[in-house]
Design an enzyme around this catalytic site. Sequence first.
Site, short mmCIF file in Angstrom:
data_model
loop_
_atom_site.label_atom_id
_atom_site.label_comp_id
_atom_site.label_asym_id
_atom_site.label_seq_id
_atom_site.Cartn_x
_atom_site.Cartn_y
_atom_site.Cartn_z
N GLY A 171 39.64 31.54 28.00
CA GLY A 171 40.72 32.17 27.25
C GLY A 171 41.35 33.31 28.02
O GLY A 171 41.09 34.48 27.77
N TYR A 172 42.18 32.96 28.99
CA TYR A 172 42.86 33.96 29.81
C TYR A 172 44.34 34.06 29.43
O TYR A 172 44.79 35.06 28.89
CB TYR A 172 42.73 33.57 31.29
CG TYR A 172 41.51 34.08 32.01
CD1 TYR A 172 40.26 34.11 31.40
CD2 TYR A 172 41.59 34.51 33.34
CE1 TYR A 172 39.13 34.56 32.09
CE2 TYR A 172 40.47 34.96 34.02
CZ TYR A 172 39.24 34.98 33.40
OH TYR A 172 38.15 35.42 34.09
N GLU A 187 36.80 30.25 40.27
CA GLU A 187 37.61 29.12 39.80
C GLU A 187 38.39 28.50 40.96
O GLU A 187 38.39 27.29 41.16
CB GLU A 187 38.58 29.58 38.70
CG GLU A 187 39.48 28.44 38.23
CD GLU A 187 40.43 28.84 37.10
OE1 GLU A 187 40.51 30.05 36.78
OE2 GLU A 187 41.08 27.94 36.55
C1 LIG Z 1 46.99 22.11 33.64
C2 LIG Z 1 46.80 23.57 33.34
C3 LIG Z 1 45.59 24.03 32.84
C4 LIG Z 1 45.41 25.38 32.53
N1 LIG Z 1 44.21 25.80 32.00
C5 LIG Z 1 44.06 27.09 31.61
C6 LIG Z 1 42.88 27.54 30.96
O1 LIG Z 1 41.95 26.78 30.74
N2 LIG Z 1 42.81 28.82 30.54
C7 LIG Z 1 43.80 29.70 30.77
O2 LIG Z 1 43.66 30.85 30.38
N3 LIG Z 1 44.95 29.33 31.38
C8 LIG Z 1 45.10 28.04 31.80
N4 LIG Z 1 46.27 27.63 32.41
C9 LIG Z 1 47.37 28.58 32.52
C10 LIG Z 1 47.71 29.05 33.93
O3 LIG Z 1 46.74 29.91 34.42
C11 LIG Z 1 49.09 29.71 33.84
O4 LIG Z 1 50.01 28.73 33.48
C12 LIG Z 1 49.50 30.34 35.15
O5 LIG Z 1 48.74 31.45 35.42
C13 LIG Z 1 50.99 30.71 35.18
O6 LIG Z 1 51.37 31.46 34.07
P1 LIG Z 1 52.65 31.06 33.22
O7 LIG Z 1 52.49 29.68 32.81
O8 LIG Z 1 52.83 32.08 32.18
O9 LIG Z 1 53.85 31.14 34.24
P2 LIG Z 1 54.65 32.45 34.70
O10 LIG Z 1 53.67 33.50 35.08
O11 LIG Z 1 55.65 32.77 33.69
O12 LIG Z 1 55.33 31.94 36.02
C14 LIG Z 1 56.59 31.28 36.07
C15 LIG Z 1 56.97 31.15 37.53
O13 LIG Z 1 57.17 32.44 38.09
C16 LIG Z 1 56.39 32.59 39.25
N5 LIG Z 1 55.99 33.96 39.44
C17 LIG Z 1 55.42 34.79 38.54
N6 LIG Z 1 55.16 35.99 39.10
C18 LIG Z 1 55.56 35.91 40.39
C19 LIG Z 1 55.55 36.81 41.49
N7 LIG Z 1 55.06 38.05 41.37
N8 LIG Z 1 56.05 36.40 42.67
C20 LIG Z 1 56.55 35.14 42.81
N9 LIG Z 1 56.59 34.25 41.80
C21 LIG Z 1 56.09 34.63 40.61
C22 LIG Z 1 55.22 31.69 39.00
O14 LIG Z 1 54.53 31.39 40.19
C23 LIG Z 1 55.88 30.50 38.37
O15 LIG Z 1 56.44 29.69 39.34
C24 LIG Z 1 46.47 26.29 32.74
C25 LIG Z 1 47.69 25.82 33.24
C26 LIG Z 1 47.88 24.48 33.55
C27 LIG Z 1 49.19 24.02 34.07
#
Ligand SMILES: Cc1cc2nc3c(=O)[nH]c(=O)nc-3n(C[C@H](O)[C@H](O)[C@H](O)COP(=O)(O)OP(=O)(O)OC[C@H]3O[C@@H](n4cnc5c(N)ncnc54)[C@H](O)[C@@H]3O)c2cc1C
Lengths: 400, 378
Positions: free
Chosen positions: A134-135, A250
């Site tokens: 739950g992150y 991870e």
């Molecule tokens: C298949 C799958 C399984 C997952 N499983 C889990 C899980 O079990 N538990 C959990 O907690 N999360 C999980 N996640 C979530 C995952 O960790 C997040 O989706 C990820 O960290 C990105 O966050 P966001 O989706 O909010 O995208 P955002 O952070 O909104 O990013 C949108 C875009 O902006 C870019 N971006 C953001 N900040 C910057 C920066 N500083 N410089 C350049 N580019 C940037 C990103 O790289 C991305 O391209 C999962 C995701 C997927 C796709």
Amino acid sequence: MSDLESFRSEARSWLEANCPPSLRGTSGRPAQGEEVWGGRRQTYRNPEAKLWLERMAAKGWTAPTWPKAYGGGGLSRDEAKVLDSEMRRIGAAAPLLSFGLWMLGPVLLEYGNEQQKREHLPKIVRGEIRWCQGYSEPGAGSDLAGLRTRCEDRGDHYLINGQKIWTSYADQADWIFCLVRTDTSKKHEGISFILFDMATPGVEARPIRLISGSSPFCETFFTDVKVPKENLVGRLNGGWEIAKRLLQYERQNISAGGFGSGFGGGLELEDIAKKYVGEVDGRIADGDLRARVAEHRMQARAFALTVRRLADEAKSANGPSPAVSILKYAAARLNQERCELLVEAMGYQGLGWDGDGFSAAEVQAMRDMLRSKGNSIEGGTSEINLNVVAKRVLGLMDHQ
Amino acid sequence: MAVLSEEQVMLQEAAKNWTREVAPVTAFRALRDSANREGFDRALWRQMCEMGWAGILIPESYGGSGLDYLSIGLVLEETGRTLTASPLLSTALVATAALLLAGNDRQKTEWLPKFATGEALGALAVDEGAHHAPQRVELTARQKGAAFVLNGSKSFVVDGATADLLIVAARSSAAPGDENGITLFLVPGTHPGLVRSPLHMADSRAAARLQFRDVEVMSDAVLGTVDKGFGVLDAILDRARAGLAAEMLGHAAQSFEVTLDYLKTRNQFGQLIGSFQALQHRAARMYTELELTRSCIEAALSACDRGSAEVPALCSLAKARAGDLVHLVSNEMVQMHGGIGMTDAHDAGLYLKRARVSEATYGSPAFHRDRYARLMGY
Ligand SMILES: Cc1cc2nc3c(=O)[nH]c(=O)nc-3n(C[C@H](O)[C@H](O)[C@H](O)COP(=O)(O)OP(=O)(O)OC[C@H]3O[C@@H](n4cnc5c(N)ncnc54)[C@H](O)[C@@H]3O)c2cc1C
């Protein structure tokens, strides 16, 4: 015979005697649909998979290097490598796939108190409890420390309210390791790391469908969830350090496993290309595709060699270095390329969704390609990985 | 943007408004999730025909409006933006082009008026294997008195299951791989010897596998000349490539704009994600690619209008560039949206799936790179 060599022969004969036939000759993962994730809801399509897990867990070999006191195998790193190579030798499938083994266990060993280790680690080893992570939250993805799920001290318990998202397998998991906000006046220093049972009243997980058609992740809601105080790991407001550590494990695990689809396992790209495109004198008939297949194969080789080199060089037992970020980035790219090349090689046959006219492997290739797009997002996006490398490894400054 | 005539500007405006108001992406999503197995919505198609789009390429004497490829390209670009599924490409461009390029008066009189109103649908049946390879036609056409008997199969026929008229490439002589010995036939979609199986494609658009078992047609069903069909086939395919490329351009432009919008709305680390240079440069690069590709597609369409000798090279250029473009933009669309881009509820997946299918249709970028090099003599 050295100790290591005698361990090898011991491991070899034990595996010979105990690894069931249907779990041999794999690429390291069980057949599709027969993966064992453990937990209260686990059912077994293949009864031998249950046997295999029980036998391995009894030896503590699902977690070879964890101390025996917590159910682990108590092996040294060298012994664990030997065990790994012996398992590879016969293509033994991993008995258990588990966020507990890959992520939570290592940080509990480092940051958990004695009671927590005794309570949770053996159940992870035996696959009794399945964990989810739950992150992420709707407003806190890449900027994970922006998380807002509230955790209040109510004297004899904590009270949790908020929402997580993209929680993989939340609907299948028994327990969650969760990042919560315990101080709203600070960002990173206001986060705590806490564990709780998903069966606690007030927890709800709603599956979200992926572009590949399956629903492996969820929106997870917490409404007045009461959590016992002893479930806090580490210090109150000291969760960020643990959270980051866990992310390193991870990413390390993701890179080592090549996103589960394996490199060299399953469908062989060059064979598929020859089959669908045709061959001339043993070469893939389309020179353009052939060059790109070769390019990919060479990148994959470079990756495998690097994983091995970094593992050999990691002399200290301090866990993974930030350099691991390059591996997660590279592994994501490689798997995505491989999946794309498979679909491209299959041509029209790789473009099916289901039904007559497409084999199961063809449909799977399309679904895998779609699923692989998540590889550069899950566990921290590729952009964030590269930022980490640029800042922490290369010492480059932020744009001022 | 090419300089458009007044008529073209009006057409483009009409297409923009109609797709926005009547056929937005939500309409395509609803179609995908419905029980419809035809792959397009007949009610929407009727509206498109009422606006005259089915007859854009058809001369006024056959009931059309006698406009050009650039014009139909404008409409395809708009329907590409919203992923509108319709027989516009297969009937109004591809099958129509086939008749215009090679049909005799009788054939044109029989089919073009029906295409112009949309009451008849057409489809081109070429490929038999997993990859686009028009020379490799194997489906046999055996002469039997004044008739031909067709036997064999076609693997991936766009809109093949609903077509009233199939334009079938068959081998009447020589071996598969030879450009000689290919003949085109007009075969009614309801011919009893024909088994049509709709395919469930990833992009939820219509395609079918066709099986021909002793499909007998009279010699007046030959389109063009016996054994000399390849030249026409290639010319039809080039128009198909340019038309599909126009659709892909709209598709890419829309996915790009949606992504750009997201860069300007999503906050992380207390700022818009569009403020990160890592993303800015990639957005700028996509914009560059879009502009470069637009030029190629417009050049290909207007070459078709002029009947220029450069048609093959420009159409390969356009289709290869369009393929690379949608590949890039569809990947970036998912990536820049993060987790939400991976969900079925978001449109990114719809664009990604359509991208992969259109990349392969009528030749992948690899196919067209090779063809371009051959055409250029290296
Ligand atoms: C298949 C799958 C399984 C997952 N499983 C889990 C899980 O079990 N538990 C959990 O907690 N999360 C999980 N996640 C979530 C995952 O960790 C997040 O989706 C990820 O960290 C990105 O966050 P966001 O989706 O909010 O995208 P955002 O952070 O909104 O990013 C949108 C875009 O902006 C870019 N971006 C953001 N900040 C910057 C920066 N500083 N410089 C350049 N580019 C940037 C990103 O790289 C991305 O391209 C999962 C995701 C997927 C796709």
